[in-house]
Scaffold this motif. Sequence first.
Motif, mmCIF file in Angstrom:
data_model
loop_
_atom_site.group_PDB
_atom_site.id
_atom_site.type_symbol
_atom_site.label_atom_id
_atom_site.label_comp_id
_atom_site.label_asym_id
_atom_site.label_seq_id
_atom_site.Cartn_x
_atom_site.Cartn_y
_atom_site.Cartn_z
ATOM 1 N N GLN A 17 23.062 41.032 30.603
ATOM 2 C CA GLN A 17 22.018 41.935 30.145
ATOM 3 C C GLN A 17 22.161 43.336 30.732
ATOM 4 O O GLN A 17 21.542 44.271 30.266
ATOM 5 C CB GLN A 17 20.647 41.358 30.494
ATOM 6 C CG GLN A 17 20.399 40.030 29.811
ATOM 7 C CD GLN A 17 19.175 39.318 30.344
ATOM 8 O OE1 GLN A 17 18.450 39.849 31.161
ATOM 9 N NE2 GLN A 17 18.948 38.113 29.880
ATOM 10 N N ASN A 18 22.956 43.495 31.751
ATOM 11 C CA ASN A 18 23.106 44.763 32.433
ATOM 12 C C ASN A 18 24.487 45.335 32.115
ATOM 13 O O ASN A 18 25.504 44.786 32.527
ATOM 14 C CB ASN A 18 22.937 44.515 33.940
ATOM 15 C CG ASN A 18 23.107 45.756 34.773
ATOM 16 O OD1 ASN A 18 23.906 46.634 34.468
ATOM 17 N ND2 ASN A 18 22.369 45.820 35.858
ATOM 18 N N GLU A 19 24.522 46.442 31.375
ATOM 19 C CA GLU A 19 25.805 47.023 30.944
ATOM 20 C C GLU A 19 26.712 47.383 32.115
ATOM 21 O O GLU A 19 27.922 47.210 32.037
ATOM 22 C CB GLU A 19 25.554 48.247 30.069
ATOM 23 C CG GLU A 19 25.043 47.899 28.690
ATOM 24 C CD GLU A 19 24.913 49.122 27.798
ATOM 25 O OE1 GLU A 19 25.688 50.087 27.985
ATOM 26 O OE2 GLU A 19 24.039 49.099 26.916
ATOM 27 N N GLU A 20 26.121 47.892 33.207
ATOM 28 C CA GLU A 20 26.933 48.246 34.377
ATOM 29 C C GLU A 20 27.559 47.003 34.993
ATOM 30 O O GLU A 20 28.727 47.017 35.383
ATOM 31 C CB GLU A 20 26.081 48.978 35.409
ATOM 32 C CG GLU A 20 25.711 50.386 35.006
ATOM 33 C CD GLU A 20 24.857 51.072 36.067
ATOM 34 O OE1 GLU A 20 24.824 50.602 37.227
ATOM 35 O OE2 GLU A 20 24.239 52.086 35.730
ATOM 36 N N ALA A 21 26.799 45.916 35.078
ATOM 37 C CA ALA A 21 27.324 44.668 35.653
ATOM 38 C C ALA A 21 28.425 44.099 34.763
ATOM 39 O O ALA A 21 29.431 43.596 35.264
ATOM 40 C CB ALA A 21 26.202 43.656 35.839
ATOM 41 N N VAL A 22 28.252 44.186 33.451
ATOM 42 C CA VAL A 22 29.269 43.691 32.522
ATOM 43 C C VAL A 22 30.551 44.500 32.684
ATOM 44 O O VAL A 22 31.649 43.943 32.755
ATOM 45 C CB VAL A 22 28.763 43.730 31.061
ATOM 46 C CG1 VAL A 22 29.900 43.433 30.092
ATOM 47 C CG2 VAL A 22 27.624 42.739 30.863
ATOM 48 N N ALA A 23 30.420 45.833 32.758
ATOM 49 C CA ALA A 23 31.589 46.698 32.926
ATOM 50 C C ALA A 23 32.303 46.394 34.244
ATOM 51 O O ALA A 23 33.537 46.317 34.290
ATOM 52 C CB ALA A 23 31.185 48.164 32.850
ATOM 53 N N ALA A 24 31.540 46.199 35.320
ATOM 54 C CA ALA A 24 32.128 45.891 36.621
ATOM 55 C C ALA A 24 32.844 44.538 36.574
ATOM 56 O O ALA A 24 33.935 44.382 37.137
ATOM 57 C CB ALA A 24 31.060 45.888 37.709
ATOM 58 N N ALA A 28 36.783 43.809 37.139
ATOM 59 C CA ALA A 28 37.231 42.844 38.146
ATOM 60 C C ALA A 28 38.180 41.827 37.529
ATOM 61 O O ALA A 28 39.196 41.461 38.136
ATOM 62 C CB ALA A 28 36.024 42.142 38.774
ATOM 63 N N MET A 29 37.871 41.367 36.324
ATOM 64 C CA MET A 29 38.734 40.392 35.654
ATOM 65 C C MET A 29 40.086 41.021 35.300
ATOM 66 O O MET A 29 41.133 40.379 35.444
ATOM 67 C CB MET A 29 38.047 39.840 34.406
ATOM 68 C CG MET A 29 36.823 38.996 34.711
ATOM 69 S SD MET A 29 37.194 37.503 35.634
ATOM 70 C CE MET A 29 37.878 36.501 34.330
ATOM 71 N N ALA A 30 40.082 42.265 34.838
ATOM 72 C CA ALA A 30 41.337 42.953 34.517
ATOM 73 C C ALA A 30 42.185 43.134 35.773
ATOM 74 O O ALA A 30 43.410 42.932 35.744
ATOM 75 C CB ALA A 30 41.055 44.295 33.857
ATOM 76 N N ALA A 31 41.554 43.483 36.888
ATOM 77 C CA ALA A 31 42.284 43.654 38.144
ATOM 78 C C ALA A 31 42.847 42.318 38.622
ATOM 79 O O ALA A 31 43.981 42.257 39.118
ATOM 80 C CB ALA A 31 41.365 44.256 39.209
ATOM 81 N N TYR A 32 42.065 41.247 38.452
ATOM 82 C CA TYR A 32 42.534 39.916 38.850
ATOM 83 C C TYR A 32 43.747 39.507 38.013
ATOM 84 O O TYR A 32 44.749 39.042 38.546
ATOM 85 C CB TYR A 32 41.396 38.905 38.704
ATOM 86 C CG TYR A 32 41.771 37.489 39.058
ATOM 87 C CD1 TYR A 32 42.133 37.145 40.355
ATOM 88 C CD2 TYR A 32 41.755 36.484 38.094
ATOM 89 C CE1 TYR A 32 42.471 35.842 40.680
ATOM 90 C CE2 TYR A 32 42.086 35.178 38.417
ATOM 91 C CZ TYR A 32 42.442 34.863 39.713
ATOM 92 O OH TYR A 32 42.776 33.572 40.030
ATOM 93 N N ALA A 33 43.678 39.720 36.711
ATOM 94 C CA ALA A 33 44.803 39.395 35.825
ATOM 95 C C ALA A 33 46.038 40.210 36.215
ATOM 96 O O ALA A 33 47.157 39.686 36.239
ATOM 97 C CB ALA A 33 44.426 39.640 34.370
#
Length: 123
Positions: A17-24, A28-33
């Motif tokens: 529900q929080n756009e900033e949290a979704v973007a973060a 994080a997932m892109a950095a992990y990949a």
Amino acid sequence: MRYMLLTHYSEGDGLRQNEEAVAAAMDAMAAYAATLEAAGVLVAAEVLGSSESSTTVSLVTGELRIQDGPFADTKEQLGGVFVIEVADPDAALAWAQQAPPVRWGSVEIRPVATYAVAGVWVE
């Protein structure tokens, strides 16, 4: 040995529900990949659409059953997968512990018994 890291999360939590949290979370997932890829262990990674967009097909009772949504009625849903190739279960566990979803959901580790390469099943 190949392992699948299955990421689970609650679709109804504040993260979605929080756009900033979704973007973060996406960052994080892109950095992990990217970290998995740089380490040479990443085989594949996929992010799934919401469970609301899924359809489940079953013939277990002998009658074809087509159901909107996921089969499991749980609070957490499968959100995506990473397939990694590492030496042993301890290495898979080490990578799973670094996965961002451990902060907002869970990561299930499963060995992959067989896989197909160019149409040939390999163990």
